[in-house]
Design an enzyme around this catalytic site. Structure first.
Site, PDB file in Angstrom:
ATOM      1  N   ARG A  22       4.902  -9.269  -6.995  1.00  0.00           N
ATOM      2  CA  ARG A  22       4.907  -7.660  -6.740  1.00  0.00           C
ATOM      3  C   ARG A  22       5.530  -6.593  -7.132  1.00  0.00           C
ATOM      4  O   ARG A  22       5.248  -5.489  -7.174  1.00  0.00           O
ATOM      5  CB  ARG A  22       5.938  -8.153  -4.434  1.00  0.00           C
ATOM      6  CG  ARG A  22       4.484  -8.618  -4.064  1.00  0.00           C
ATOM      7  CD  ARG A  22       5.512  -9.174  -2.927  1.00  0.00           C
ATOM      8  NE  ARG A  22       6.593  -8.588  -2.151  1.00  0.00           N
ATOM      9  CZ  ARG A  22       5.962  -6.800  -1.283  1.00  0.00           C
ATOM     10  NH1 ARG A  22       4.849  -6.908  -0.709  1.00  0.00           N
ATOM     11  NH2 ARG A  22       6.884  -6.909  -0.599  1.00  0.00           N
ATOM     12  N   ARG A  70       0.687   6.831 -12.852  1.00  0.00           N
ATOM     13  CA  ARG A  70       0.953   8.455 -13.236  1.00  0.00           C
ATOM     14  C   ARG A  70       1.906   8.340 -14.548  1.00  0.00           C
ATOM     15  O   ARG A  70       1.271   9.754 -14.695  1.00  0.00           O
ATOM     16  CB  ARG A  70       2.879   7.877 -12.130  1.00  0.00           C
ATOM     17  CG  ARG A  70       2.567   8.322 -10.563  1.00  0.00           C
ATOM     18  CD  ARG A  70       1.995   9.421 -10.385  1.00  0.00           C
ATOM     19  NE  ARG A  70       2.233   9.811  -8.318  1.00  0.00           N
ATOM     20  CZ  ARG A  70       1.302  10.446  -7.424  1.00  0.00           C
ATOM     21  NH1 ARG A  70       0.547  11.266  -8.625  1.00  0.00           N
ATOM     22  NH2 ARG A  70       1.868  10.347  -6.488  1.00  0.00           N
ATOM     23  N   HIS A  91      -1.329   9.929 -15.434  1.00  0.00           N
ATOM     24  CA  HIS A  91      -2.096  11.111 -14.818  1.00  0.00           C
ATOM     25  C   HIS A  91      -1.464  12.757 -15.198  1.00  0.00           C
ATOM     26  O   HIS A  91      -1.399  13.533 -15.599  1.00  0.00           O
ATOM     27  CB  HIS A  91      -1.382  11.464 -13.175  1.00  0.00           C
ATOM     28  CG  HIS A  91      -1.655  10.681 -12.653  1.00  0.00           C
ATOM     29  ND1 HIS A  91      -1.706  10.813 -11.382  1.00  0.00           N
ATOM     30  CD2 HIS A  91      -3.257  10.073 -12.362  1.00  0.00           C
ATOM     31  CE1 HIS A  91      -2.223   9.868 -10.909  1.00  0.00           C
ATOM     32  NE2 HIS A  91      -3.555   9.503 -11.398  1.00  0.00           N
ATOM     33  N   SER A 135      14.797 -10.877 -11.722  1.00  0.00           N
ATOM     34  CA  SER A 135      15.667 -11.480 -12.386  1.00  0.00           C
ATOM     35  C   SER A 135      16.149 -11.289 -14.415  1.00  0.00           C
ATOM     36  O   SER A 135      17.235 -11.225 -14.547  1.00  0.00           O
ATOM     37  CB  SER A 135      14.896 -13.348 -12.499  1.00  0.00           C
ATOM     38  OG  SER A 135      14.059 -13.783 -13.354  1.00  0.00           O
ATOM     39  N   SER A 170      11.843  -7.856  -1.561  1.00  0.00           N
ATOM     40  CA  SER A 170      10.918  -6.807  -1.334  1.00  0.00           C
ATOM     41  C   SER A 170      12.828  -5.526  -1.202  1.00  0.00           C
ATOM     42  O   SER A 170      11.603  -4.806  -1.967  1.00  0.00           O
ATOM     43  CB  SER A 170      11.254  -6.535   0.570  1.00  0.00           C
ATOM     44  OG  SER A 170       9.962  -7.878   0.281  1.00  0.00           O
ATOM     45  N   GLU A 194      11.462  -4.876  -4.578  1.00  0.00           N
ATOM     46  CA  GLU A 194      10.551  -4.196  -5.022  1.00  0.00           C
ATOM     47  C   GLU A 194      10.103  -2.730  -4.652  1.00  0.00           C
ATOM     48  O   GLU A 194      10.030  -2.055  -5.789  1.00  0.00           O
ATOM     49  CB  GLU A 194       9.816  -5.634  -4.335  1.00  0.00           C
ATOM     50  CG  GLU A 194       9.404  -6.124  -4.633  1.00  0.00           C
ATOM     51  CD  GLU A 194       9.115  -7.712  -4.454  1.00  0.00           C
ATOM     52  OE1 GLU A 194       8.887  -8.618  -4.601  1.00  0.00           O
ATOM     53  OE2 GLU A 194       8.770  -7.164  -2.644  1.00  0.00           O
ATOM     54  N   ASP A 231       9.216   6.722  -9.173  1.00  0.00           N
ATOM     55  CA  ASP A 231       8.419   7.463  -8.718  1.00  0.00           C
ATOM     56  C   ASP A 231       9.078   8.665  -8.854  1.00  0.00           C
ATOM     57  O   ASP A 231       9.386  10.023  -8.613  1.00  0.00           O
ATOM     58  CB  ASP A 231       8.177   7.908  -7.360  1.00  0.00           C
ATOM     59  CG  ASP A 231       6.659   7.081  -7.239  1.00  0.00           C
ATOM     60  OD1 ASP A 231       5.719   7.162  -7.515  1.00  0.00           O
ATOM     61  OD2 ASP A 231       6.249   6.934  -5.834  1.00  0.00           O
TER      62      ASP A 231
END
Lengths: 185, 185, 185, 185
Positions: free
Chosen positions: A46, A57, A60, A88, A149, A152, A160
């Site tokens: 993930r 990006r 881009h 990890s 989660s 991630e 971003d």
């Protein structure tokens, strides 16, 4: 209309964890990006998907960028930069990639929960991102989410955040980025 | 040690079908490759995997090459070349890609069973490859194999036949190609 | 119309190499396939694309099949089968996959040039496929093609030869396979 | 140690946008997930990577899940569910997938900025996620980020919010999920 408690719980967790992320680390990785001949992005599972989003990006933004494992990705060489995300810091395939990159004289940067582990130890720049995974239970605060989660999500957002800086650094607008956006899909 | 009848039956079928492939068509596609700024490769399903294999060899040969749909693949522009493999010549996503490429002023080449169909009709060069698919039953000779397999195998081999020519054209050896081979995987 | 000498040269090479492939080896792998709870397919680079093509056909045939590395691929367990294609038989990631599969009590099968190497040594069944790669120069006859191509082509064809057998074994037609063919792409 | 202003700006934007997400919509999609025979996940570009991350979690949760476009993904049938993420709700390939799913008698759910557009209109459940993209400029509030990023991040988080619910609904712990986590990678 019912507000979604889970989403707000996630965002609260991310905000708390984000306070531990050092902007100087992001700036160090951005510097390596702007200095590199070519940028290679790696990641598994993930957090690998977050890394793929980042590779998109960087394209881009006009950088020469490759995702490790794709058929059009060439050999890494001196002057190149490898950026890998690994919770990890010990993911076998990414350790192997990082070693190879260093052997070739390329630089390595990483997003990881444990900069002191294998990949972080050989990296030229590391962004420490808090989180909790099933393999490293108990080392962080219990997450409201499934293991991994939070790391991630914060990887995605950290990538971003670097894109925001890189747009300013290269003086580019959304329009500039959109011109390079894939027109066949 | 028992010889494998199936493999020989496949090779016999390929040899028979290969007699219908026009080397002038390969040469026309190779010319477009050598003239292109950048090469975009597209394909879906099993013939898409043959196309990915070809994209890997074009990278080995030193071309600037992208696979359509990958996050690092930029927008196609005038001066670029799109090569798509499509048995039917009507695969929706590949038709859409080909139209877009032409609109942008890029060239299009294709490997297809039906050069008279949509993609072939708008292509600058087309290699006709015999075969049989479930969607176009009865138009070719019955195959000893599952529908589509013969076309897919011959696509792979036709791509590799072009690689042989391109190695000669660019005067490159196995050693030259291997230097570009991914060193992280 | 000019016949394509390269394609015929490739097919001649494949026919010569095919004579060294033992059909008993294919039958052994097919037996493991029919006995497995679930089938995991692995492969890297160009022979990995041939393996992906095979995973597609196994799905068409109705088997429960996963490609190693995809996000929907679960953990391998006892009763499962891993099939990996590796020219050298020493590809690091595939060695690691094979070891893990064996540890879990799963079976391993392989297509390789060197059954005596790491992956072949731990496999329950191995199909020896002749070829030549840049990493193992001089061990085989010089190929008319770029290193590795002959092995990769013959992997693809060997997979398809097994599909022919599996269609007969399960008494299925093209129509049966086509019903399972992805209807969204 | 310098706090990262960009990350906090992103999190503030997400929190503001999150207030417009209706938890009832998530619950409706979760209901479809628990009722489906098999779940097909689709997505393109960066929101497609968020969707791939979700497909991974659904596998962890024990659902039978496929990502559209992978070679092991079968044909969709009645009783199945397709979940697609599409900012515009008009992405050509995803429109085509959704139509096909409905034709077959499968259900469709979507995460989108515009539930009133093509995909949302034919969906059995839609989660409206605020955002701004280059293609739909001026319809939302200006983002601090590159176009699309806010939508993509909130898709990832919304998927993970549903995972939190599904863990509770199926009474599963991190340990249960981790057992299914790929052990070969």
């Amino acid at each position: 209309m019912t507000e979604c408690k889970n989403i707000f719980a996630i965002l609260d967790e991310l905000k708390e964890n984000a306070a531990q992320i050092n902007d100087d680390d992001l700036k160090a990785v951005e510097k390596l990006i702007t200095e590199a001949n070519r940028i290679f992005i790696g990641g598994a599972g993930r957090s690998g998907f977050a890394a793929r989003g980042f590779s998109n990006r960087l394209m881009h933004l006009g950088y020469t960028v490759y995702f490790v494992g794709e058929p059009t990705t060439p050999s890494i060489q001196e002057g190149d930069l490898l950026i890998v995300g690994s919770g990890s810091g010990n993911t076998a395939s990414l350790v192997s990639n990082s070693k190879k990159a260093k052997e070739q004289g390329a630089k390595v940067a990483t997003l990881t929960m444990f900069p002191e582990n294998t990949i972080g130890s050989m990296s030229d720049a590391a962004i420490k991102i808090p989180g909790e995974t099933e393999k490293v239970k108990g080392k962080g605060k219990a997450s409201v989410q499934a293991s991994g989660s939070s790391f991630e999500e914060l990887c995605w957002i950290t990538y971003d955040a670097m894109v925001m800086d890189l747009m300013k650094l290269t003086n580019q607008t959304n329009e500039d980025l959109f011109k390079r956006h894939a027109n066949m899909e």
